[in-house]
Design an enzyme around this catalytic site. Structure first.
Site, mmCIF file in Angstrom:
data_model
loop_
_atom_site.group_PDB
_atom_site.id
_atom_site.type_symbol
_atom_site.label_atom_id
_atom_site.label_comp_id
_atom_site.label_asym_id
_atom_site.label_seq_id
_atom_site.Cartn_x
_atom_site.Cartn_y
_atom_site.Cartn_z
ATOM 1 N N ASP A 373 0.824 -1.211 0.000
ATOM 2 C CA ASP A 373 0.000 0.000 0.000
ATOM 3 C C ASP A 373 0.858 1.260 0.000
ATOM 4 O O ASP A 373 0.427 2.310 -0.509
ATOM 5 C CB ASP A 373 -0.932 0.011 1.204
ATOM 6 C CG ASP A 373 -2.002 -1.069 1.119
ATOM 7 O OD1 ASP A 373 -2.247 -1.559 -0.002
ATOM 8 O OD2 ASP A 373 -2.567 -1.425 2.163
ATOM 9 N N GLU A 374 2.045 1.158 0.539
ATOM 10 C CA GLU A 374 2.932 2.322 0.617
ATOM 11 C C GLU A 374 3.997 2.310 -0.475
ATOM 12 O O GLU A 374 4.976 3.052 -0.401
ATOM 13 C CB GLU A 374 3.573 2.370 2.005
ATOM 14 C CG GLU A 374 2.540 2.582 3.120
ATOM 15 C CD GLU A 374 3.150 2.557 4.515
ATOM 16 O OE1 GLU A 374 4.367 2.263 4.623
ATOM 17 O OE2 GLU A 374 2.427 2.829 5.489
#
Length: 438
Positions: A373-374
């Site tokens: 997600d990052e």
């Protein structure tokens, strides 16, 4: 008054008069013309009005019971016949005679089926005419130039009528994988599903970055090209023994040196063929010189690759993904070390089911998901390859989920397609050709 002498009513069909005297004086459209008694006598029997039975006409010769029955049937309204089915016409509630065959609708024939099959055959025929296209569309790879040069070398060794793919079989080396195409074995082979081509000579622990090109006969030892990206300009040669596990060794950058390595480490050398092995090594060296092939910087290229690795991975060949030099986005280490993760997964080999390990595995999976997600998608790929290298089938669903996001964000859809095909039918052993001969 004679019916033919009546005057036409001026109101016609719209006349509202119900008076019998009016109807007796005037004609109206739709009134039935009355026939004279003489016309009735001259009428032919075939001119009987519809619904009138001959039995009714001639009562002197008819049976009263039959006449009554006939009249009842004739005068019954249509709805009555439908509600009380007759013997001649079975109704919905009556069973059909046993000897009456039920009509079977014809099977559906897809008009496109033959055309699609023909189109696929024509496409396959076109691919067969160009090895590079065949490899790109069936194996999702591009073969390096040293591969084609090595095939020409094998042909030079078998000018007397031998098969190029068998040039090294007397020392235990068998050319497979893409060499099967060069040998013409795919030309008469039946069309396969796309996933089958990806599985051609793919051993149990082979990740999608690896492609087998030759094996030691009847063993799990195999060599192949290693690509850090699906269409990498620089390929490496790696070795694995599937009977011992998932560890791969990067040994060189071209197939000529890899075959020399095989002759030194894995060939079946005996007093009877030792001279033959030496002659083969000499022939390899001479061909490289004669063809002016660049094979002298292999060690430096391997060192350069080592410097670009983001992690070692279970298979020990390492992983390379793009990492932004300023933000370091692209990869972060797993929550657990390789040693700790192996300890957790070893419980599966001891008979424990996957659910009993989730207390320890779930935090690792969650951390990898957060990393993706990052922007650190390399973490998901590393964890997927760790599960793949361990090899337990219960981990396959995790591998699918992790590589879908990992390889997609890495822009490696070819690796994703290859891995999916492998997980759909992951096989152990060393009989891994999709061709019927093997």
């Amino acid at each position: 008054m004679d019916e033919f002498k009546k005057e036409d009513c001026k109101y016609g069909a719209d006349c509202y008069q119900k008076n019998p005297a009016h109807k007796a004086k005037y004609k109206h459209p739709g009134d039935e013309e009355k026939l004279t008694q003489s016309e009735k006598r001259d009428r032919s029997p075939d001119d009987e009005p519809v619904g009138v039975s001959k039995k009714t006409k001639d009562s002197s010769t008819s049976n009263p019971i039959e006449e009554a029955t006939s009249e009842n049937v004739t005068e019954q309204p249509t709805t009555s016949k439908q509600s009380v089915p007759s013997e001649e016409q079975p109704g919905p509630s009556q069973e059909k005679p046993e000897d009456e065959e039920e009509e079977v609708p014809p099977a559906f024939i897809d008009p496109w089926e033959d055309r699609i099959r023909f189109s696929q055959a024509q496409e396959y025929k076109q691919l067969l005419s160009d090895p590079k296209l065949f490899f790109k569309y069936k194996f999702c790879v591009e073969m390096p130039e040293d591969f084609f040069s090595f095939w020409e070398f094998c042909k030079s060794l078998t000018k007397d009528g031998g098969k190029p793919e068998c040039a090294f079989e007397n020392v235990g080396l068998r050319l497979v994988g893409p060499f099967d195409f060069m040998a013409g074995k795919f030309h008469d082979a039946k069309l396969q599903e796309p996933g089958e081509y990806f599985r051609h000579w793919r051993f149990y622990y082979d990740p999608p970055e690896f492609q087998t090109v030759f094996v030691k006969k009847n063993t799990g030892i195999h060599y192949g090209y290693w690509r850090d990206t699906p269409f990498a300009e620089q390929c490496f040669l790696a070795r694995n023994d599937a009977s011992k596990g998932c560890q791969f060794s990067i040994i060189d950058t071209n197939i000529f040196n890899a075959v020399s390595y095989f002759l030194d480490k894995d060939a079946d050398v005996t007093p009877f063929n030792r001279a033959k092995v030496s002659a083969l090594k000499k022939s390899l060296q001479n061909w490289v010189v004669d063809q002016n092939l660049e094979v002298t910087n292999s060690a430096e290229l391997i060192k350069k690759r080592q410097r670009n690795l983001v992690c070692r991975t279970f298979h020990t060949a390492g992983l390379i993904v793009p990492v932004d030099p300023k933000t370091a986005v692209g990869y972060r280490p797993l929550m657990e070390t390789d040693a700790d993760l192996k300890t957790i997964l070893s419980k599966l080999d001891e008979g424990n089911n996957l659910s009993s390990l989730m207390e320890k595995l779930q935090p690792v999976l969650t951390a990898a998901t957060i990393a993706v997600d990052e922007g650190d998608y390399g973490t998901a790929i590393e964890l997927a390859l760790a599960f793949y290298g361990h090899g337990h089938p219960e981990l396959h669903n995790f591998i699918r989920q992790l590589t879908i996001v990992g390889y997609t964000q890495a822009s490696h859809p070819q690796f994703l397609a290859i891995l999916k095909a492998q997980l759909d039918n992951r096989r152990k052993g060393n009989k891994l050709s999709i061709l019927e001969e093997s």
